[in-house]
Write a protein that holds these residues in place. Sequence first.
Motif, PDB file in Angstrom:
ATOM      1  N   ALA A  96      17.122 -15.892  -8.138  1.00  0.00           N
ATOM      2  CA  ALA A  96      18.353 -16.303  -8.321  1.00  0.00           C
ATOM      3  C   ALA A  96      18.871 -15.196  -9.580  1.00  0.00           C
ATOM      4  O   ALA A  96      20.199 -14.853  -9.707  1.00  0.00           O
ATOM      5  CB  ALA A  96      18.686 -17.592  -8.540  1.00  0.00           C
ATOM      6  N   LEU A 137      18.096 -23.123  -9.687  1.00  0.00           N
ATOM      7  CA  LEU A 137      19.091 -22.438  -8.757  1.00  0.00           C
ATOM      8  C   LEU A 137      18.548 -22.141  -7.347  1.00  0.00           C
ATOM      9  O   LEU A 137      19.048 -22.550  -6.409  1.00  0.00           O
ATOM     10  CB  LEU A 137      19.471 -21.101  -9.603  1.00  0.00           C
ATOM     11  CG  LEU A 137      20.297 -21.450 -10.853  1.00  0.00           C
ATOM     12  CD1 LEU A 137      20.564 -19.751 -11.537  1.00  0.00           C
ATOM     13  CD2 LEU A 137      21.688 -21.980 -10.523  1.00  0.00           C
ATOM     14  N   ALA A 140      17.744 -25.512  -5.681  1.00  0.00           N
ATOM     15  CA  ALA A 140      19.267 -25.952  -5.081  1.00  0.00           C
ATOM     16  C   ALA A 140      19.557 -25.285  -3.842  1.00  0.00           C
ATOM     17  O   ALA A 140      20.307 -25.961  -2.725  1.00  0.00           O
ATOM     18  CB  ALA A 140      20.355 -25.896  -6.377  1.00  0.00           C
ATOM     19  N   ASP A 141      19.726 -24.058  -3.961  1.00  0.00           N
ATOM     20  CA  ASP A 141      20.220 -23.207  -2.884  1.00  0.00           C
ATOM     21  C   ASP A 141      19.447 -23.521  -1.556  1.00  0.00           C
ATOM     22  O   ASP A 141      20.113 -23.518  -0.585  1.00  0.00           O
ATOM     23  CB  ASP A 141      20.188 -21.696  -3.176  1.00  0.00           C
ATOM     24  CG  ASP A 141      21.352 -20.916  -2.761  1.00  0.00           C
ATOM     25  OD1 ASP A 141      22.320 -21.626  -2.666  1.00  0.00           O
ATOM     26  OD2 ASP A 141      21.358 -19.722  -2.609  1.00  0.00           O
ATOM     27  N   MET A 147      21.534 -32.936  -5.607  1.00  0.00           N
ATOM     28  CA  MET A 147      22.577 -32.330  -6.729  1.00  0.00           C
ATOM     29  C   MET A 147      23.312 -33.341  -7.613  1.00  0.00           C
ATOM     30  O   MET A 147      23.872 -33.053  -8.437  1.00  0.00           O
ATOM     31  CB  MET A 147      23.391 -31.487  -5.933  1.00  0.00           C
ATOM     32  CG  MET A 147      22.565 -30.239  -5.161  1.00  0.00           C
ATOM     33  SD  MET A 147      21.684 -29.277  -6.180  1.00  0.00           S
ATOM     34  CE  MET A 147      22.988 -28.315  -7.022  1.00  0.00           C
ATOM     35  N   TYR A 171      24.127 -24.592  -8.138  1.00  0.00           N
ATOM     36  CA  TYR A 171      23.635 -23.490  -6.575  1.00  0.00           C
ATOM     37  C   TYR A 171      24.181 -22.242  -7.637  1.00  0.00           C
ATOM     38  O   TYR A 171      24.612 -21.957  -8.541  1.00  0.00           O
ATOM     39  CB  TYR A 171      24.611 -23.703  -5.641  1.00  0.00           C
ATOM     40  CG  TYR A 171      24.379 -24.689  -5.102  1.00  0.00           C
ATOM     41  CD1 TYR A 171      23.506 -25.131  -4.180  1.00  0.00           C
ATOM     42  CD2 TYR A 171      25.618 -25.765  -4.915  1.00  0.00           C
ATOM     43  CE1 TYR A 171      23.423 -26.403  -3.581  1.00  0.00           C
ATOM     44  CE2 TYR A 171      25.421 -26.870  -4.336  1.00  0.00           C
ATOM     45  CZ  TYR A 171      24.282 -27.326  -3.564  1.00  0.00           C
ATOM     46  OH  TYR A 171      24.206 -28.434  -2.817  1.00  0.00           O
ATOM     47  N   ARG A 173      25.811 -19.801  -6.600  1.00  0.00           N
ATOM     48  CA  ARG A 173      27.120 -19.567  -6.602  1.00  0.00           C
ATOM     49  C   ARG A 173      28.136 -20.474  -7.087  1.00  0.00           C
ATOM     50  O   ARG A 173      29.321 -20.236  -7.572  1.00  0.00           O
ATOM     51  CB  ARG A 173      27.682 -19.393  -4.831  1.00  0.00           C
ATOM     52  CG  ARG A 173      27.897 -20.939  -4.371  1.00  0.00           C
ATOM     53  CD  ARG A 173      28.248 -20.982  -3.007  1.00  0.00           C
ATOM     54  NE  ARG A 173      28.680 -22.281  -2.514  1.00  0.00           N
ATOM     55  CZ  ARG A 173      29.922 -22.974  -2.914  1.00  0.00           C
ATOM     56  NH1 ARG A 173      30.606 -22.301  -3.655  1.00  0.00           N
ATOM     57  NH2 ARG A 173      29.949 -24.095  -2.482  1.00  0.00           N
ATOM     58  N   THR A 174      27.546 -21.549  -7.864  1.00  0.00           N
ATOM     59  CA  THR A 174      28.410 -22.250  -8.606  1.00  0.00           C
ATOM     60  C   THR A 174      27.599 -22.397 -10.166  1.00  0.00           C
ATOM     61  O   THR A 174      27.367 -23.612 -10.781  1.00  0.00           O
ATOM     62  CB  THR A 174      28.397 -23.772  -8.044  1.00  0.00           C
ATOM     63  OG1 THR A 174      27.033 -24.281  -8.039  1.00  0.00           O
ATOM     64  CG2 THR A 174      29.234 -23.973  -6.620  1.00  0.00           C
TER      65      THR A 174
END
Length: 185
Positions: A96, A137, A140-141, A147, A171, A173-174
């Motif tokens: 990530a 990360l 999570a992804d 979460m 994530y 992206r977040t």
Amino acid sequence: MEITTLVFDEGGKHNTDAALQIAKQRALELGIQQVVVASSHGYTAKRAHEMLMPEGIQVIAVTICHGFESKGWAMPAGTKAELRDMGIVVHSGTHALGSAWGAAYTARYGGPSLTEIVRDTFYRFCQGMKVAVECVLMAADAGLLDMEQEVISLGGSGDGADTAIVCKPAYPRTFHDLEIREVLA
């Protein structure tokens, strides 16, 4: 609130048991049921299993992506199978914070990508901090974390674990939703 943070004189595999012990202690105190560990060849995942699984804490091992097989860093299929048979969740994926497409542009055109700048910022703490954040990360992804719950993540400098953090996962992206709430080691 008062917490204990272990500070090691130097990073490395010899810190693994101490890092896992403080992670276990804090997981039990906070009711955390998910622990992510970086594990390239299975050592850290196996040690985490021995210490955490008896307490009902799920161990999620995040391995280096297969793009690094030529360097001997990727976990062999047999080791993955052995860990899964033990009840450990195993995930291999693109880093990530490093080995994704941004690294290809850096290699070709020079200059760092934003991902590499973030990665290098975590390196100011230590390599293990970068790895611990990165593994959260990645897990999570891959859909491996609840979460809504805190997670403890352990990373290291080479072999083993020397860094442990409590965090609210996010994530990639977040990323701005990620919260490092405690540094345990």
